[in-house]
Design an enzyme around this catalytic site. Sequence first.
Site, PDB file in Angstrom:
ATOM      1  N   ASP A   8       0.912  -1.235  -0.032  1.00  0.00           N
ATOM      2  CA  ASP A   8      -0.064  -0.013  -0.065  1.00  0.00           C
ATOM      3  C   ASP A   8       0.873   1.140  -0.078  1.00  0.00           C
ATOM      4  O   ASP A   8       2.131   1.140   0.261  1.00  0.00           O
ATOM      5  CB  ASP A   8      -0.749   0.114   1.431  1.00  0.00           C
ATOM      6  N   LEU A   9       0.409   2.385  -0.153  1.00  0.00           N
ATOM      7  CA  LEU A   9       1.358   3.641  -0.522  1.00  0.00           C
ATOM      8  C   LEU A   9       1.006   4.434   0.759  1.00  0.00           C
ATOM      9  O   LEU A   9       2.103   4.624   1.675  1.00  0.00           O
ATOM     10  CB  LEU A   9       0.894   4.365  -1.826  1.00  0.00           C
ATOM     11  N   ASP A  10      -0.038   5.283   0.978  1.00  0.00           N
ATOM     12  CA  ASP A  10      -0.379   6.251   1.659  1.00  0.00           C
ATOM     13  C   ASP A  10      -0.031   5.589   3.368  1.00  0.00           C
ATOM     14  O   ASP A  10      -0.846   4.692   3.617  1.00  0.00           O
ATOM     15  CB  ASP A  10      -1.894   6.843   1.669  1.00  0.00           C
ATOM     16  N   THR A  26       1.622  10.340   3.820  1.00  0.00           N
ATOM     17  CA  THR A  26       0.821  11.109   3.168  1.00  0.00           C
ATOM     18  C   THR A  26      -0.574  11.074   3.644  1.00  0.00           C
ATOM     19  O   THR A  26      -1.536  11.809   3.489  1.00  0.00           O
ATOM     20  CB  THR A  26       0.510  10.805   1.771  1.00  0.00           C
ATOM     21  N   LYS A  84      -9.307   5.313   5.768  1.00  0.00           N
ATOM     22  CA  LYS A  84      -7.832   5.000   5.029  1.00  0.00           C
ATOM     23  C   LYS A  84      -8.313   3.648   4.111  1.00  0.00           C
ATOM     24  O   LYS A  84      -9.040   2.657   4.637  1.00  0.00           O
ATOM     25  CB  LYS A  84      -6.915   4.380   6.440  1.00  0.00           C
ATOM     26  N   SER A 143      -2.177   0.361  -4.464  1.00  0.00           N
ATOM     27  CA  SER A 143      -2.820   1.492  -3.720  1.00  0.00           C
ATOM     28  C   SER A 143      -4.041   1.912  -4.513  1.00  0.00           C
ATOM     29  O   SER A 143      -4.217   1.969  -5.445  1.00  0.00           O
ATOM     30  CB  SER A 143      -1.945   2.546  -3.630  1.00  0.00           C
ATOM     31  N   ALA A 144      -5.341   2.412  -3.564  1.00  0.00           N
ATOM     32  CA  ALA A 144      -6.534   2.687  -3.976  1.00  0.00           C
ATOM     33  C   ALA A 144      -6.133   4.253  -4.604  1.00  0.00           C
ATOM     34  O   ALA A 144      -7.048   4.721  -4.962  1.00  0.00           O
ATOM     35  CB  ALA A 144      -7.254   2.909  -2.783  1.00  0.00           C
ATOM     36  N   LYS A 158     -10.844  -1.604  -1.502  1.00  0.00           N
ATOM     37  CA  LYS A 158     -10.755  -2.343  -0.448  1.00  0.00           C
ATOM     38  C   LYS A 158     -11.921  -2.312   0.689  1.00  0.00           C
ATOM     39  O   LYS A 158     -12.380  -1.391   0.434  1.00  0.00           O
ATOM     40  CB  LYS A 158      -9.365  -2.058   0.061  1.00  0.00           C
ATOM     41  N   GLU A 189       0.362  -3.252   4.595  1.00  0.00           N
ATOM     42  CA  GLU A 189      -0.922  -2.176   4.905  1.00  0.00           C
ATOM     43  C   GLU A 189      -1.045  -1.567   6.328  1.00  0.00           C
ATOM     44  O   GLU A 189      -0.943  -2.029   7.276  1.00  0.00           O
ATOM     45  CB  GLU A 189      -2.113  -3.192   4.689  1.00  0.00           C
ATOM     46  N   ASP A 190      -1.692  -0.429   6.029  1.00  0.00           N
ATOM     47  CA  ASP A 190      -1.911   0.250   7.426  1.00  0.00           C
ATOM     48  C   ASP A 190      -3.389   0.493   7.759  1.00  0.00           C
ATOM     49  O   ASP A 190      -3.703   1.300   8.460  1.00  0.00           O
ATOM     50  CB  ASP A 190      -0.979   1.774   7.420  1.00  0.00           C
TER      51      ASP A 190
END
Length: 217
Positions: free
Chosen positions: A10-12, A18, A46, A115-116, A146, A170-171
């Site tokens: 995942d990115l953010d 971010t 999130k 990433s979404a 997700k 994932e966060d």
Amino acid sequence: MSEIIGAIFDLDGVLVDTAKYHYLAWKRLAAELGFNFTEKENEQLKGVSRMRSLEILLEIGNIHANEKQKEEWAQKKNEWYVEYLNRLDKDALLPGTEKYLEKLQKHCIKIALGSASKNAPLILEKLHITSFFNALIDGNCIEKAKPDPEIFLKSAEAIHLQPKECVVFEDSEAGICAAKNGGMMAVGIGSQEIIPGADLYAANLSELCNKKFLLEG
Ligand code: BG6
Ligand code: MG
């Protein structure tokens, strides 16, 4: 258990810091609409898409709107968010991001982004980390948000691996559910109390740099 030879990130909130800018931009929209929006409530946003995030925000504020109005608000939030993104520099990388990606690459682990965010390509470019990835699956490539596993199944497919050969970092709770729904191992970046359901947890990728996890061979 199959050998893990692929990593999907995942990115953010996992690679870059971010998630706080998403929060600030939604909070600003909530303030304009006349209600307060807390960090705790933000956890629900999130990992989910921009439009779904807006719908959750409006439910929290008990605000009803038509599709046109929703489009306008989502666009407004994104403009504020992109203002933050335009100021991003390497300091926005979360601890261990580059070091961990380098290690995985050195150990021939295939790396994908799942990433979404529709802003993912812009963020990766600004931070000069695009070249670490063998595949990029972002909010522009998927139909279901997700916790639907679509995004991670597409990520695994893009790096030519079976879901059971991949681990997802994932966060968000939605993201961990998506990974498990897709039959993948999930590493939670954060604490079990806030994001339950992962197979293991780390505060950040830096913590994993010194562990043997994923790096044998
Ligand atoms: C996810 C974030 O990575 O991307 C969500 O966790 C966000 O909070 C989603 O809503 C969509 O992001 P964007 O950049 O397309 O608005
Ligand atoms: Mg995230």
